[in-house]
Design an enzyme around this catalytic site. Sequence first.
Site, PDB file in Angstrom:
ATOM      1  NE  ARG A 288      -2.279  -1.850   3.403  1.00 57.46           N
ATOM      2  CZ  ARG A 288      -3.094  -2.508   4.333  1.00 57.46           C
ATOM      3  NH1 ARG A 288      -4.243  -2.649   4.180  1.00 57.46           N
ATOM      4  NH2 ARG A 288      -2.586  -2.952   5.438  1.00 57.46           N
ATOM      5  CB  THR A 289       0.122   4.607  -1.078  1.00 54.95           C
ATOM      6  OG1 THR A 289      -0.373   4.322  -2.124  1.00 54.95           O
ATOM      7  CG2 THR A 289       0.975   6.111  -1.274  1.00 54.95           C
ATOM      8  CD  GLN A 290       3.433   1.483   3.577  1.00 51.20           C
ATOM      9  OE1 GLN A 290       3.516   2.203   4.613  1.00 51.20           O
ATOM     10  NE2 GLN A 290       2.606   0.708   3.529  1.00 51.20           N
TER      11      GLN A 290
ATOM     12  CG  ASN B 268      -4.356   1.601   0.191  1.00 51.80           C
ATOM     13  OD1 ASN B 268      -4.927   0.910  -0.656  1.00 51.80           O
ATOM     14  ND2 ASN B 268      -3.113   2.178  -0.165  1.00 51.80           N
TER      15      ASN B 268
END
Lengths: 262, 252, 247
Positions: free
Chosen positions: A38-40, A142
């Site tokens: 997921r977008t970190q 996310n």
Amino acid sequence: MSWGRPRNDAVDMFNTYPLNQRAQHGHAHDNFAEGVQRTQQPIVTGTSVLAIKYKDGIMMAADTLASYGSLARFKNIQRLHAVGDTTVIGASGDMSDFQYLQGLLDELVTDEFTAGDGNALAPHEVHEYLARVLYARRSKMNPLWNALLVGGVRDGAPFLGYVDLLGTTYQASTLATGYGAHIALPLLRQAVETREDSLPEDEARRILTESMRVLFYRDARSLNKFQIAKVTAAGVDISEPIVLDTHWSFAEGIRGYGAQTQ
Amino acid sequence: MPDGSFSHPQERQFNPYTENGGTILAIAGADFSVVAGDTRQSEGYSIQTRYAPKVFRLTDRAVLAVNGFAADGNMFVKKVKQRLEWYRHAHAKDMPLRAIARLIQTMLYAQRFFPYYVYNILGGIEEDGTGAVYSFDPVGSYEREACRAAGAAQALVQPFLDNQIYFKNQQAPVGSSHPVHLPLQDVLSIVIDSFTSATERHIEVGDGLEIYVIVAKGRSPQGLESIRNVQELSTNPEGDRVFVIRRELKKD
Amino acid sequence: MTSIGTGYDLSASTYSPDGRIFQVEYANKAVENSGTAIGLRVKDGIVLAVEKIVHSKLLVPDANRRIQSVDKHIGLATSGFQADGRNLASRARDEATSYRDMYRAQSPVKEVVSRLSMYVQAYTLYSSVRPFGVSTIIGGVDSTGPQLFIVEPSGVAYGYFGAAVGKGKQLAKTEIEKLKLAELSTREAVMEAARIIYLVHDDQKEKDFELEMTWIGDETNGLHIPVPKDLHSEAERKAKEALENFE
């Protein structure tokens, strides 16, 4: 019948594994779950967006740069986006997440149009929608990595709102995201607050232009090329890119920080 | 390492929470209740807006103040209001205050493992006509109290309320005792003093003040109508009444 | 009706010995009983017009529209069962949306038409369903210019310069054939469309009707929208004049 027996026969019909191990071995276990990322962090990013209220409505500004880390990767990206005839959004943060949001909004606007009942989304409705989407995504851990400004005019009433990746929202007559919230917002507040209803267009434009100039001098992830959007009762108008001429000769005289220490 | 790399694997995780400052408080009287909050919303050293309400009218006899993470707070209020609307559709009346209090505990505890990062204070009038204040922690622990402060300046305001409302560290004059409940005008003075003081000493408090006053059915609003900047919000002037008083606070 | 009593008309999944599908032909009958709809493809756009029969004075004026929007740039007029028309419009909208989701671009008109016709055709294959009782005129302006199609109950779809379906189809077609469509502007086409609808309306048999008109073109910024009130009433006035001279 398996009344009283907490198990799923479809997953393990022959009781191959005891109940406490079922989750690790059943078909319900997703072998690729650990491969899902997921977008970190944001990747290709836009910097500050500024917006103010003025006599005829609202005005918003954002430069045309999309950075890849410290690399000025794309120098002609539009970060202001019209939503219908009454609303503009400006995006900082991840540009791919922003494009995804543009897709959502375009579909929303089209659905509203094809309904054919004459109703269109108002700026505060667009703001509420984005807040719901961003809050829902942060709650799934996310996030959509953006800070967005939403501005517009509907039935003569101007609207200016902020929403970010956490789902945090607020409204004010002057708004800025990112670096702009620290450097430009005090300038905007001084120039605009208490004068929202009387500020003429050319002065509003000048205030934003000067703030963009200050940001270009101070923000290393900014560009001297930007666009101004205005929303009035007449609709949305997003300008062609404006290029500022800037002067750096004063830099020769600066001492005391950076590489130059003498 | 000297080259800027790490010797151990680093894990960085998205943090879904932030703190948005501000302070709320509530005080219960014999037949009224006062719920107040400042209107500043901030993050770090930045003021995001000078007007973001933290106190919300739920019914004609219940007012809720939320403080902490603003996005969670707004979502929580939205969901509480939705549940109260469903209750109205099902039962053709407003939910009683103590039931709202229990509902809020249930809703907060439902999120025990991903909590709403919000401190709630609920004020209003009970079915027996007494003023009440309920305070909650983020995962739903709650109790009925006479007064409570929460938020950024809780540490500044709560001791002041303990002294002024509960008369802690005060000796009653010989042969008399402390009053159990204060009149509305005294309570309003304490609320306003609390916020002007918190504004002085805490950077996250200021800009504006909204004081909600809920007065029990048939009881005197004790001169409330003539006060400066007051607005009545109740839908039925014959029942319990809700007022809001707005004041400016320092903006520095 | 030679088909009746033969048993070959009970299901859309059965051919008659001479290779016809009677259920589809019956569906066309439903269209022939309905108010006329026409579409004109001209130099710079599309005009759609419908003769909407008003069954009852109790109906709200302008309600139950028979011309609907599929996308910003595509309109759809139906003749036949109104409810079937609404279902087709809804499906067309879904297809246009799915195209946008997939390609991030406005759908070409022929793409929506192609997908919609496959949907309609599927309802001619099974005994468990009834074919659509509508003929659909789809018009739009895309990157290739103005486009106009008819989708019939059989699922067949053709492109046209001028389209007419419904009760007054024959007369309307003769009138449209007289026009120089390639030279008309949309504004002029609005006048012609109104005139034709008024002409084909049979006020002996039918009661009241409403003229419903939409257009897409340079004048509308490529949007499918109703013809503005003033232009609509001007077209209606001229149509009535022409009708008096015609008789």
